[in-house]
Design a protein around this motif. Structure first.
Motif, PDB file in Angstrom:
ATOM      1  N   LYS A  44       0.826  -1.218   0.000  1.00  0.00           N
ATOM      2  CA  LYS A  44       0.000   0.000   0.000  1.00  0.00           C
ATOM      3  C   LYS A  44       0.858   1.265   0.000  1.00  0.00           C
ATOM      4  CE  LYS A  44      -4.000  -1.992   2.377  1.00  0.00           C
ATOM      5  NZ  LYS A  44      -5.001  -1.885   1.322  1.00  0.00           N
ATOM      6  N   THR A  45       2.130   1.133  -0.326  1.00  0.00           N
ATOM      7  CA  THR A  45       3.037   2.292  -0.292  1.00  0.00           C
ATOM      8  C   THR A  45       3.050   3.000  -1.647  1.00  0.00           C
ATOM      9  OG1 THR A  45       4.858   0.930  -1.049  1.00  0.00           O
ATOM     10  CG2 THR A  45       4.560   1.101   1.339  1.00  0.00           C
ATOM     11  N   PRO A  46       3.499   4.274  -1.662  1.00  0.00           N
ATOM     12  CA  PRO A  46       3.611   4.967  -2.958  1.00  0.00           C
ATOM     13  C   PRO A  46       4.529   4.223  -3.935  1.00  0.00           C
ATOM     14  CG  PRO A  46       3.729   6.536  -1.156  1.00  0.00           C
ATOM     15  CD  PRO A  46       3.758   5.178  -0.532  1.00  0.00           C
ATOM     16  N   SER A  47       5.610   3.602  -3.422  1.00  0.00           N
ATOM     17  CA  SER A  47       6.498   2.915  -4.377  1.00  0.00           C
ATOM     18  C   SER A  47       5.841   1.644  -4.930  1.00  0.00           C
ATOM     19  CB  SER A  47       7.861   2.611  -3.754  1.00  0.00           C
ATOM     20  OG  SER A  47       7.699   1.878  -2.592  1.00  0.00           O
ATOM     21  N   ALA A  48       5.046   0.946  -4.105  1.00  0.00           N
ATOM     22  CA  ALA A  48       4.326  -0.233  -4.619  1.00  0.00           C
ATOM     23  C   ALA A  48       3.291   0.209  -5.655  1.00  0.00           C
ATOM     24  CB  ALA A  48       3.649  -0.981  -3.476  1.00  0.00           C
ATOM     25  N   LEU A  49       2.640   1.335  -5.381  1.00  0.00           N
ATOM     26  CA  LEU A  49       1.659   1.845  -6.353  1.00  0.00           C
ATOM     27  C   LEU A  49       2.360   2.181  -7.676  1.00  0.00           C
ATOM     28  CD1 LEU A  49      -1.225   2.787  -7.021  1.00  0.00           C
ATOM     29  CD2 LEU A  49      -0.647   5.017  -6.045  1.00  0.00           C
ATOM     30  N   ALA A  50       3.552   2.792  -7.566  1.00  0.00           N
ATOM     31  CA  ALA A  50       4.314   3.126  -8.779  1.00  0.00           C
ATOM     32  C   ALA A  50       4.677   1.862  -9.554  1.00  0.00           C
ATOM     33  CB  ALA A  50       5.575   3.906  -8.390  1.00  0.00           C
ATOM     34  N   THR A  51       5.071   0.820  -8.822  1.00  0.00           N
ATOM     35  CA  THR A  51       5.409  -0.457  -9.477  1.00  0.00           C
ATOM     36  C   THR A  51       4.200  -0.999 -10.217  1.00  0.00           C
ATOM     37  OG1 THR A  51       7.012  -0.975  -7.762  1.00  0.00           O
ATOM     38  CG2 THR A  51       6.185  -2.834  -9.029  1.00  0.00           C
ATOM     39  N   TYR A  52       3.050  -0.988  -9.543  1.00  0.00           N
ATOM     40  CA  TYR A  52       1.845  -1.553 -10.161  1.00  0.00           C
ATOM     41  C   TYR A  52       1.430  -0.765 -11.402  1.00  0.00           C
ATOM     42  CZ  TYR A  52      -2.894  -3.239 -10.772  1.00  0.00           C
ATOM     43  OH  TYR A  52      -4.027  -3.783 -11.309  1.00  0.00           O
ATOM     44  N   LYS A  76      -1.721   6.886   6.160  1.00  0.00           N
ATOM     45  CA  LYS A  76      -1.512   6.523   7.561  1.00  0.00           C
ATOM     46  C   LYS A  76      -0.076   6.042   7.718  1.00  0.00           C
ATOM     47  CE  LYS A  76      -6.209   4.801   8.347  1.00  0.00           C
ATOM     48  NZ  LYS A  76      -7.021   3.622   8.563  1.00  0.00           N
ATOM     49  N   PRO A  77       0.492   6.160   8.932  1.00  0.00           N
ATOM     50  CA  PRO A  77       1.828   5.581   9.129  1.00  0.00           C
ATOM     51  C   PRO A  77       1.747   4.073   8.876  1.00  0.00           C
ATOM     52  CG  PRO A  77       1.158   6.913  11.023  1.00  0.00           C
ATOM     53  CD  PRO A  77      -0.050   6.780  10.146  1.00  0.00           C
ATOM     54  N   SER A  78       2.730   3.542   8.169  1.00  0.00           N
ATOM     55  CA  SER A  78       2.708   2.112   7.855  1.00  0.00           C
ATOM     56  C   SER A  78       2.958   1.279   9.108  1.00  0.00           C
ATOM     57  CB  SER A  78       3.773   1.796   6.805  1.00  0.00           C
ATOM     58  OG  SER A  78       3.927   0.405   6.687  1.00  0.00           O
ATOM     59  N   ALA A  79       2.138   0.242   9.304  1.00  0.00           N
ATOM     60  CA  ALA A  79       2.337  -0.652  10.451  1.00  0.00           C
ATOM     61  C   ALA A  79       3.549  -1.543  10.204  1.00  0.00           C
ATOM     62  CB  ALA A  79       1.089  -1.507  10.645  1.00  0.00           C
ATOM     63  N   ASP A  81       6.431  -0.614   8.307  1.00  0.00           N
ATOM     64  CA  ASP A  81       7.693   0.123   8.231  1.00  0.00           C
ATOM     65  C   ASP A  81       7.436   1.550   8.712  1.00  0.00           C
ATOM     66  OD1 ASP A  81       9.972   1.470   7.615  1.00  0.00           O
ATOM     67  OD2 ASP A  81      10.013   0.934   5.484  1.00  0.00           O
ATOM     68  N   LYS A  82       7.953   1.857   9.888  1.00  0.00           N
ATOM     69  CA  LYS A  82       7.650   3.156  10.523  1.00  0.00           C
ATOM     70  C   LYS A  82       8.121   4.345   9.669  1.00  0.00           C
ATOM     71  CE  LYS A  82       5.779   1.552  14.318  1.00  0.00           C
ATOM     72  NZ  LYS A  82       4.923   0.567  13.658  1.00  0.00           N
TER      73      LYS A  82
END
Ligand code: SF4
Length: 185
Positions: A44-52, A76-79, A81-82
């Protein structure tokens, strides 16, 4: 036959690839919202979104900002990776997905016999695996096909574990999309 199939796939793409806006979003914005609604907690991170999306992190962040301003996403803060943030679909975003233009195609797919749907899914997956080997390093997929998925047992009950992240996975999580997926050889 191959050309006929490819032509049918190209024509079906008209439901999710289009100019301008449909039901309030561009095709890229719909793709991002759809992905984040089905992404697992590691994706759910911006980099995962970029990959997808096959785009840069900057472009993916701009798309996430548009969706956030419309109230469809929240950061939200990632559970996991802080140092990172998680892009989470809001209840409004979940409801908004009812207006997804791709639903027209999904409704047609649902009318197919289960056996036909299964064959279609497996055939498309095999074609993507072939593409992975030829032109793409990897694609996003669900845990069941991933080399990192392990089944463990504890106190007579079994559970799944992701060996990449060394985290326990609930069965429902194994059906979500992951951008860290690596196919079993
Ligand atoms: S098992 Fe594979 S697909 Fe599932 S969370 Fe781990 S890396 Fe992702």
């Amino acid at each position: 036959m191959a050309n006929e199939l490819i032509d049918l796939l190209v024509q079906s793409a008209g439901t999710w690839l289009f100019e301008g806006h449909r039901s309030g979003l561009t095709d890229r914005e719909w793709m991002a919202l759809r992905f984040l609604a089905r992404a697992n907690r590691f994706s759910k991170t911006p980099s995962a979104l970029a990959t997808y999306l096959g785009t840069t992190r900057t472009s993916a962040s701009q798309i996430a900002t548009v969706l956030t301003e419309k109230g469809l996403l929240t950061r939200k803060p990632s559970a996991e990776d802080k140092r990172s943030i998680a892009l989470c679909v809001t209840p409004e975003g979940t409801k908004f997905l009812d207006r997804d233009p791709i639903s027209a195609l999904r409704d047609q797919v649902v009318t197919l016999e289960l056996a036909d749907r299964t064959r279609l899914r497996d055939a498309l997956r095999r074609a993507l695996v072939g593409l992975d080997m030829a032109v793409r390093p990897h694609h996003t997929d669900v845990c069941s096909e991933c080399m990192f998925l392990a089944e463990r047992s504890k106190q007579k009950s079994s559970y799944f574990e992701c060996r990449l992240f060394r985290k326990e996975l609930a069965f429902k999580e194994t059906e979500l999309l992951c951008t860290h997926f690596e196919r079993r050889s």
